[in-house]
Design an enzyme around this catalytic site. Structure first.
Site, short mmCIF file in Angstrom:
data_model
loop_
_atom_site.label_atom_id
_atom_site.label_comp_id
_atom_site.label_asym_id
_atom_site.label_seq_id
_atom_site.Cartn_x
_atom_site.Cartn_y
_atom_site.Cartn_z
N HIS A 50 0.45 -1.64 -0.16
CA HIS A 50 -0.05 0.20 -0.07
C HIS A 50 0.88 1.35 -0.04
CE1 HIS A 50 -4.05 2.34 0.18
NE2 HIS A 50 -3.28 3.09 1.93
N GLU A 94 -8.23 8.04 -5.28
CA GLU A 94 -7.75 6.62 -4.32
C GLU A 94 -8.48 5.46 -3.95
OE1 GLU A 94 -4.42 7.95 -1.62
OE2 GLU A 94 -5.76 8.45 -0.73
N HIS A 96 -10.01 2.62 -0.74
CA HIS A 96 -10.17 2.06 0.19
C HIS A 96 -11.08 1.50 -0.09
CE1 HIS A 96 -10.13 4.54 4.43
NE2 HIS A 96 -9.13 4.09 4.30
N HIS A 98 -10.74 -2.11 0.35
CA HIS A 98 -10.49 -3.44 1.92
C HIS A 98 -10.84 -2.88 3.12
CE1 HIS A 98 -7.61 -4.91 -0.68
NE2 HIS A 98 -7.13 -6.29 0.13
N SER A 319 -5.87 6.87 13.15
CA SER A 319 -6.66 7.39 13.47
C SER A 319 -6.88 9.29 12.35
CB SER A 319 -6.55 8.11 14.64
OG SER A 319 -6.78 7.15 16.09
N ASP A 507 -5.14 8.50 -12.00
CA ASP A 507 -5.71 6.10 -11.91
C ASP A 507 -5.45 6.38 -10.64
OD1 ASP A 507 -2.60 5.90 -11.42
OD2 ASP A 507 -2.11 6.42 -13.46
N ASN A 545 -2.69 6.39 -7.72
CA ASN A 545 -2.41 4.93 -6.42
C ASN A 545 -2.93 3.54 -7.12
OD1 ASN A 545 -5.80 3.55 -4.93
ND2 ASN A 545 -3.27 4.06 -3.60
#
Length: 842
Positions: A50, A94, A96, A98, A319, A507, A545
């Site tokens: 990642h 970007e 997210h 998972h 956080s 992208d 990403n």
């Protein structure tokens, strides 16, 4: 150094942190000793897929990233392009994925929050958002369907909940449903912001002795290990990963946004970085690494939300709503005053050094010491094996048209159009986009639900920015390279149909497990396609990403390269949409329709059994539980990128000259659905006729084709000749019915009759058309069928008369080679089908 975090069982620790023996050997070489737990956690996060892109980096290096208008390319929080008048557009997309599968509301919400922070960290105010969300077989009536309906609800609520509270309009997006996402949904979030070109801020930490400040929310244990979690595949035990999903607070982020923009207006800081993936670890190492500096951090000074937190947790917590700032020495009090005003934490937690090392302290005792450059610049680079998937050759041998003809043989074109309009892939998604505020900030010119790209005005310099998001996943499964070219081209085409000149892309490359050689082959091919398209179309990659390990129980998702195109129009008043504007206008086709059914919606529906006789009365409810065998067949359409660029130039010129009044690309569902949508959006009917070798080609998804409404067809045709691009008359805007007739012409050498002669012979005869027995709505207007030869027979200008009486009587008898729908019926199917698929009340 402190022995508090000494590791007793190194093999177990390495396994828990997903580090290999090769990684461990490299860590020993860097440190000259064994790492402690804090250091091992830092290496694990920074070298995760990642954060490090260790599997994908070798393929990303070839992307074109520069142009005269590019201010900042990849490598920063977001890309930046010049839009004139001293202003710049700042943007990025970007993933997210998972987190959103594990906890859909929180995962999607924090995805939106994270991408917005990437934008305002650069000094830009976010002005618009897009999203691309993908789910599995939501139509099923078993546990899979139930789960994905729940995931859809949670994700949409999360996107809307965060974006709406932030006061940033969500102006467009894309949603699709495929079996490959049953175990791994995708949530890609895009944000666009505006900043002054001379006031762009970067992630850097330099100047010996300059203070390092922590600002924003307090740190908790939520999101702990999130970067590492996002660098692995799912299994049936993924529910245990819930603690790795961050919890966001949009109201705190709104305060953080305003505080940062106020801070940026004063000359107080050197650099700033969002604490995103890997939290304080990535932000501190990246800022110091980019500047060739060192840094000391005193972790006991970090504002904490929970009791008894330790250094390991503070460095790796994800956080939300936190920033790290490198300030100018002596500016601490002024910065603290700003954040106190906005009721946010602000603490000096460290300082910049010249050592080149990261030194971490807890109550003055050193607990970690790591050289920065080796961990940020020399992360492991993997050269994973690649192999062309065996399915590619097998599927390309299949002819999807044969399957389509078999399943649709007993259906008229009107029947097929009804089923296409009501399909999940084509029907309107108002249930989704109505939950998003698209008009806040009062700059939205074109939002979701209006077809093609979305557009906002920029008050600061008087221009308009357009953007569109797209990933043709079924094409990319059949042909990753060609599909990725199409992704870049279609995202740009959707902008060009608005009068927006595409300038750059961002992208988000979503793929399966990189340890599968077939997945890495898909990734390699996709990158080659993106590279080629961006070079020819002159739209460099300025941000992006990579999201790998989108796999559950050995099932990989289809290659999903999400592309966002961003472009510029100097005159916001010249922007057009996809709705017909006035009765009497001529309708033209730019481009030529070919036989392109591989990966098409028509092919997919044929496989799903949507044309079976038992479904004719209600083609919108597909509850079969064995749909996971739905796989695209044939090859993806091939695209001529040079022709695509000429099409963009033609569109931009035609719109600027006032010759093109509305435009809609030929996309899902082909030419027939493009015309139907233009009528539905405008509530104005259309009458058109086209000569094609096969009637099914009315729904072919050929690339580089656009339907336009024109104020002067003759002038448009001349303009098209200047751009060496095909242009043919289809018909006229009139009435409140959608009437499209296909003239079967296998030779494609015969010329069609005069439009005027054809209309004269048919106008009166359509007044008494019989009602289609499947329809609940009678035609409410007197349509005329206009005919002009187009497509591949456009090469000659000669015409001959057509027997209009025969054409009229065929239509009256229910001609299977024609579409005839009232706009009322078509609209009801288009707008009401999505909620029927979901089994909910609109």
């Amino acid at each position: 150094m402190s022995k508090t975090f000494v590791i007793q069982d190194m093999p177990s620790a390495l396994q828990a942190h997903k580090l290999s023996q090769d990684d461990y050997k490299q860590i020993l070489a860097i440190l000259g000793r064994e790492p402690n737990l804090v250091e091992l956690g830092i290496f694990s996060a920074m070298w995760s897929e990642h954060c490090s892109y260790k599997s994908s980096r070798i393929y990303l290096k070839g992307f074109p990233t520069s142009a005269p208008w590019v201010i900042q390319g990849p490598g920063e929080n977001a890309g930046v392009i010049d839009i004139g008048g001293g202003y710049a557009a700042v943007f990025k997309v970007e993933s997210h994925n998972h987190p959103s599968f594990i906890e859909p509301y929180a995962g999607a919400a924090t995805g939106v929050g994270g991408i917005m922070r990437d934008i305002f960290t650069m000094g830009a105010r976010p002005i618009a958002s897009l999203d691309s969300i993908r789910f599995g077989e939501i139509w099923r009536d078993d546990e899979v369907g139930k789960k994905h309906r729940s995931l859809l609800n949670g994700v949409v609520a999360g996107i809307g909940g965060y974006g709406n509270c932030m006061g940033v309009p969500t102006i467009g997006g894309e949603t699709s449903f495929e079996p490959c996402y049953n175990g791994n949904i995708l949530v890609n979030a895009f944000c666009l912001g505006i900043a002054k070109t001379q006031e762009i801020f970067y992630a850097k930490a330099q100047g010996n002795g300059n203070p390092v400040l922590y600002v924003g929310s307090k740190t908790g244990r939520d999101g702990l290990g999130g970067a590492v979690m996002s660098s692995d595949s799912f299994s049936q035990d993924s529910k245990s990963l819930r603690p790795t999903v961050q919890v966001g607070d949009p109201f705190t982020e709104k305060l953080l946004l305003e505080a940062c923009l106020e801070l940026f207006a004063q000359d107080l800081i050197i650099g700033i970085q969002d604490m995103g993936a890997a939290g304080l670890t990535s932000s501190s190492f990246e800022m110091a690494g980019r500047s060739g500096s060192g840094m000391k951090l005193y972790l006991d000074r970090v504002p904490m939300r929970e009791k008894a937190m330790n250094a390991y947790e503070l460095m790796l917590s994800e956080s939300q709503e936190r920033m790290l700032i490198c300030a100018k020495k002596g500016a601490e009090a002024q910065i603290k005053a700003i954040f106190d005003k906005w009721e946010l934490d602000c603490e000096v937690i460290g300082e910049v050094t010249q050592s080149g090392d990261m030194e971490l302290f807890w109550e003055e005792e050193k607990i970690a010491h790591i050289p920065i450059a080796p961990i940020t610049e020399n992360a492991p680079i993997l050269h994973l094996p690649t192999k062309e998937p065996e399915y590619i050759c097998k599927l390309r041998k299949l002819n999807p048209l044969e399957s389509i003809q078999h399943h649709t043989a007993q259906h008229s074109l009107t029947d097929i159009a009804r089923i296409l309009l009501g399909s999940l892939d084509i029907c309107d998604k108002e249930w989704i986009y109505s939950q998003y505020d698209s008009s806040v900030q009062t700059n939205t010119i074109i939002a979701a639900g209006q077809g093609e790209g979305s557009v906002v005005r920029i008050k600061e310099n008087g221009v308009a920015l357009g953007t569109a998001i797209h990933a043709p996943v079924r094409y990319c499964y059949l042909n990753p390279k060609e599909g990725s070219k199409i992704a870049v081209a279609r995202a740009g085409r959707k902008c060009a149909t608005r009068g927006i000149k595409p300038l750059a892309i961002s992208d988000c490359l979503n793929f399966g497990n990189p340890n599968n050689p077939e997945v890495m082959w898909q990734f390699k091919e996709s990158c080659e396609g993106i590279k080629e398209a961006c070079e020819v179309l002159q739209t460099p990659v300025v941000s992006g990403n990579v999201s790998l390990y989108n796999q559950t129980d050995s099932t990989d998702i289809y290659p999903t390269p999400t592309i966002v195109s961003v472009g510029l129009a100097q005159d916001p008043q010249a922007i057009i949409d996809s709705a017909f504007t006035k009765e009497g206008s001529k309708i033209a086709l730019l481009g030529e329709i070919g036989e392109d059914f591989g990966g098409s919606v028509l092919e997919k529906l044929a496989q799903m059994g949507s044309f079976a006789r038992e479904l004719e009365s209600n083609p919108h409810n597909h509850t079969n539980n064995t749909q996971s065998q739905i796989v695209p067949q044939g090859d993806a359409p091939h695209i001529d990128l040079s022709a695509e660029k000429r099409l963009w130039d033609l569109l931009l010129s035609g719109i600027a000259k006032g010759l093109i009044l509305s435009a809609k690309e030929v996309g899902e569902g082909g030419l027939g659905i493009a015309l139907a949508k233009m009528s539905i959006l405008s509530k104005l009917g259309c009458a058109a006729q086209i000569a094609l070798p096969k009637r099914e080609m009315l729904f072919s998804q050929t690339q580089s084709c656009v339907v336009v409404e024109t104020s002067d067809f003759a002038q448009l045709q001349e303009l098209a000749k200047l751009h060496s691009f095909p242009c043919a008359l289809l018909g006229e805007v009139l009435g409140d019915s959608i009437s499209i007739q296909v003239k079967i012409d296998s030779a494609l050498g015969e010329q069609c009759g005069s439009v005027a002669d054809f209309v004269k012979g048919t106008n009166a005869k359509f007044a008494n058309l019989p009602q289609n027995p499947q329809s609940n709505h009678s035609p409410t207007a007197t349509p005329r069928i206009l005919e002009e030869k187009q497509g591949r027979c456009e090469k000659s200008a000669q015409t001959q008369k057509v027997d209009s009486s025969t054409a009229s009587s065929n239509q009256q008898a229910g001609n299977p080679q024609a579409i005839h729908l009232s706009i009322q019926e078509a609209s009801e199917i288009f707008f009401q089908s999505f909620t029927k698929h979901l089994g909910i009340n609109a």
